[in-house]
Design a protein around this motif. Structure first.
Motif, PDB file in Angstrom:
ATOM      1  N   PHE A  44      11.300   5.017 -36.182  1.00  0.00           N
ATOM      2  CA  PHE A  44      12.011   3.664 -37.515  1.00  0.00           C
ATOM      3  C   PHE A  44      13.409   4.317 -37.682  1.00  0.00           C
ATOM      4  O   PHE A  44      14.018   4.598 -36.672  1.00  0.00           O
ATOM      5  CB  PHE A  44      11.755   5.063 -39.356  1.00  0.00           C
ATOM      6  N   VAL A  45      14.337   3.258 -38.565  1.00  0.00           N
ATOM      7  CA  VAL A  45      15.728   2.612 -38.752  1.00  0.00           C
ATOM      8  C   VAL A  45      15.382   3.639 -39.665  1.00  0.00           C
ATOM      9  O   VAL A  45      14.505   3.892 -40.804  1.00  0.00           O
ATOM     10  CB  VAL A  45      16.577   2.024 -39.086  1.00  0.00           C
ATOM     11  N   PRO A  46      16.359   4.731 -40.608  1.00  0.00           N
ATOM     12  CA  PRO A  46      15.959   5.341 -41.661  1.00  0.00           C
ATOM     13  C   PRO A  46      16.093   5.673 -42.865  1.00  0.00           C
ATOM     14  O   PRO A  46      15.064   6.065 -43.123  1.00  0.00           O
ATOM     15  CB  PRO A  46      17.978   6.441 -41.375  1.00  0.00           C
ATOM     16  N   ASP A  47      16.439   4.236 -43.585  1.00  0.00           N
ATOM     17  CA  ASP A  47      15.827   3.835 -44.390  1.00  0.00           C
ATOM     18  C   ASP A  47      14.545   3.657 -44.822  1.00  0.00           C
ATOM     19  O   ASP A  47      14.020   4.395 -45.785  1.00  0.00           O
ATOM     20  CB  ASP A  47      17.180   2.723 -45.239  1.00  0.00           C
ATOM     21  N   VAL A  48      13.989   2.801 -43.327  1.00  0.00           N
ATOM     22  CA  VAL A  48      12.716   2.848 -43.655  1.00  0.00           C
ATOM     23  C   VAL A  48      11.999   3.791 -43.695  1.00  0.00           C
ATOM     24  O   VAL A  48      10.421   3.643 -43.942  1.00  0.00           O
ATOM     25  CB  VAL A  48      12.472   1.568 -42.555  1.00  0.00           C
ATOM     26  N   ARG A  49      12.303   4.634 -42.902  1.00  0.00           N
ATOM     27  CA  ARG A  49      11.386   5.586 -42.750  1.00  0.00           C
ATOM     28  C   ARG A  49      11.246   6.899 -43.921  1.00  0.00           C
ATOM     29  O   ARG A  49      10.049   7.686 -44.619  1.00  0.00           O
ATOM     30  CB  ARG A  49      12.251   7.326 -41.945  1.00  0.00           C
TER      31      ARG A  49
END
Length: 118
Positions: A93-98
């Motif tokens: 993931f990229v952080p905000d989606v994770r």
């Protein structure tokens, strides 16, 4: 070491090779009705890094174990890439989606190992 555990460690090595962070391994073996034995979850700081981690995992698994994923989805935008190795599903993931999907907390019954905490 069992083949699946070798695969898990090889995937972790591929993630670390491209500086993937916050690696979590969810052991789902003891949970009835799961689709795999392990979830591996990690993140890259950008879609470019997510792509690089995905490529690194594919390369090291192929070179070291002769394994290729059955499916890879999400490379179009590289915000969340899933790689299916049968007994092991990898989520990058990229952080905000994770943070939004919070997969590691969906499996509250699983044994969770935190590999890195960067």
């Amino acid at each position: 070491m069992e083949h699946t555990e070798k695969l898990v460690q090889t995937i972790i090595n591929g993630i670390e090779e491209k500086k993937g962070s916050d690696i979590v391994v969810a052991d789902l073996k003891g949970i009835e009705g799961t689709i795999c034995r392990y979830f591996i979850i990690c993140q890259g700081n950008s879609p470019t890094q997510v792509e690089a981690i995905t490529e690194s995992i594919g390369d090291v698994c192929r070179e070291q174990l002769g394994e290729k994923p059955a499916h890879v989805v999400g490379l179009e935008n590289a915000l969340w890439v899933a790689m299916d190795y049968g007994d092991v599903l990898v989520h990058i993931f990229v952080p905000d989606v994770r943070q939004y999907y919070d997969l590691e907390h969906l499996w509250a019954d699983a044994k969770i190992d935190y590999i890195t905490g960067e």
